[in-house]
Design a protein around this motif. Structure first.
Motif, PDB file in Angstrom:
ATOM      1  N   GLU A   1     -31.857 -12.623  48.736  1.00 59.40           N
ATOM      2  CA  GLU A   1     -30.930 -13.057  47.710  1.00 59.40           C
ATOM      3  C   GLU A   1     -30.554 -14.532  48.101  1.00 59.40           C
ATOM      4  N   PHE A   2     -30.308 -15.349  47.027  1.00 53.23           N
ATOM      5  CA  PHE A   2     -30.049 -16.663  47.180  1.00 53.23           C
ATOM      6  C   PHE A   2     -28.695 -16.741  46.456  1.00 53.23           C
ATOM      7  N   THR A   3     -27.444 -17.254  47.134  1.00 52.88           N
ATOM      8  CA  THR A   3     -26.134 -17.701  46.521  1.00 52.88           C
ATOM      9  C   THR A   3     -26.114 -19.104  46.520  1.00 52.88           C
ATOM     10  N   VAL A   4     -25.940 -19.537  45.398  1.00 59.07           N
ATOM     11  CA  VAL A   4     -25.866 -20.913  45.150  1.00 59.07           C
ATOM     12  C   VAL A   4     -24.431 -21.311  44.394  1.00 59.07           C
ATOM     13  N   GLU A   5     -24.160 -22.594  44.773  1.00 60.89           N
ATOM     14  CA  GLU A   5     -22.922 -23.146  44.090  1.00 60.89           C
ATOM     15  C   GLU A   5     -23.021 -23.271  42.607  1.00 60.89           C
ATOM     16  N   GLY A   6     -21.785 -22.784  41.819  1.00 63.41           N
ATOM     17  CA  GLY A   6     -21.815 -23.090  40.507  1.00 63.41           C
ATOM     18  C   GLY A   6     -22.623 -22.269  39.442  1.00 63.41           C
ATOM     19  N   ASP A   7     -22.436 -22.614  38.277  1.00 63.40           N
ATOM     20  CA  ASP A   7     -23.169 -22.015  37.102  1.00 63.40           C
ATOM     21  C   ASP A   7     -24.582 -22.755  36.960  1.00 63.40           C
ATOM     22  N   LEU A   8     -25.501 -21.854  36.754  1.00 66.35           N
ATOM     23  CA  LEU A   8     -26.926 -22.586  36.601  1.00 66.35           C
ATOM     24  C   LEU A   8     -27.086 -22.720  35.193  1.00 66.35           C
ATOM     25  N   SER A   9     -27.671 -23.944  34.952  1.00 67.61           N
ATOM     26  CA  SER A   9     -28.068 -24.215  33.668  1.00 67.61           C
ATOM     27  C   SER A   9     -29.196 -23.270  33.168  1.00 67.61           C
ATOM     28  N   GLU A  10     -29.613 -23.072  31.919  1.00 64.88           N
ATOM     29  CA  GLU A  10     -30.580 -22.365  31.491  1.00 64.88           C
ATOM     30  C   GLU A  10     -31.943 -23.222  32.101  1.00 64.88           C
TER      31      GLU A  10
ATOM     32  N   PHE B   1     -35.168 -25.093  45.183  1.00 65.67           N
ATOM     33  CA  PHE B   1     -33.674 -25.269  45.162  1.00 65.67           C
ATOM     34  C   PHE B   1     -33.341 -26.837  45.346  1.00 65.67           C
ATOM     35  N   ASP B   2     -33.873 -27.349  46.504  1.00 67.44           N
ATOM     36  CA  ASP B   2     -33.428 -28.495  46.849  1.00 67.44           C
ATOM     37  C   ASP B   2     -33.931 -29.636  45.748  1.00 67.44           C
ATOM     38  N   ALA B   3     -35.109 -29.391  45.102  1.00 69.23           N
ATOM     39  CA  ALA B   3     -35.680 -30.425  44.168  1.00 69.23           C
ATOM     40  C   ALA B   3     -34.484 -30.421  42.877  1.00 69.23           C
ATOM     41  N   LEU B   4     -33.994 -29.284  42.705  1.00 69.30           N
ATOM     42  CA  LEU B   4     -33.081 -29.309  41.515  1.00 69.30           C
ATOM     43  C   LEU B   4     -31.637 -29.596  41.818  1.00 69.30           C
ATOM     44  N   GLY B   5     -31.230 -29.988  43.099  1.00 73.32           N
ATOM     45  CA  GLY B   5     -30.082 -30.351  43.642  1.00 73.32           C
ATOM     46  C   GLY B   5     -29.145 -29.072  43.704  1.00 73.32           C
ATOM     47  N   LEU B   6     -29.527 -28.102  43.994  1.00 71.80           N
ATOM     48  CA  LEU B   6     -28.651 -26.758  44.123  1.00 71.80           C
ATOM     49  C   LEU B   6     -28.434 -26.702  45.606  1.00 71.80           C
TER      50      LEU B   6
END
Length: 77
Positions: free
Chosen positions: A15-24, A62-67
């Motif tokens: 399970e990965f928890t990331v900041e913010g809402d993800l775009s489509e 995740f890193d490449a998407l700046g998440l």
């Protein structure tokens, strides 16, 4: 890398928890993971990861998407 005998053929669940809402678009980058929105501006993605190489690849995505990952957990079988 050899897999331990207790690992199912579908991989280990994480399970990965990331900041913010993800775009489509960001959600589409993780087709093998389920997505759950958390009311406090976080998003959880979870699902099986085949091996350590696949996990590292997922982290790189995740890193490449700046998440920003705020939590990473291995889920019980």
């Amino acid at each position: 890398m050899a897999r331990p005998a207790d690992v199912h053929s579908h991989g280990i669940r994480y399970e990965f928890t990331v900041e913010g809402d993800l775009s489509e678009r960001a959600k589409a980058a993780f087709p093998d993971l389920s997505v759950a929105r958390i009311p406090t501006t976080f998003t959880r993605l979870f699902g099986p990861i085949d091996d350590e190489t696949a996990l590292r690849g997922m982290l790189a995505r995740f890193d490449a998407l700046g998440l920003t990952i705020v939590e990473l957990r291995r889920l019980p079988d």
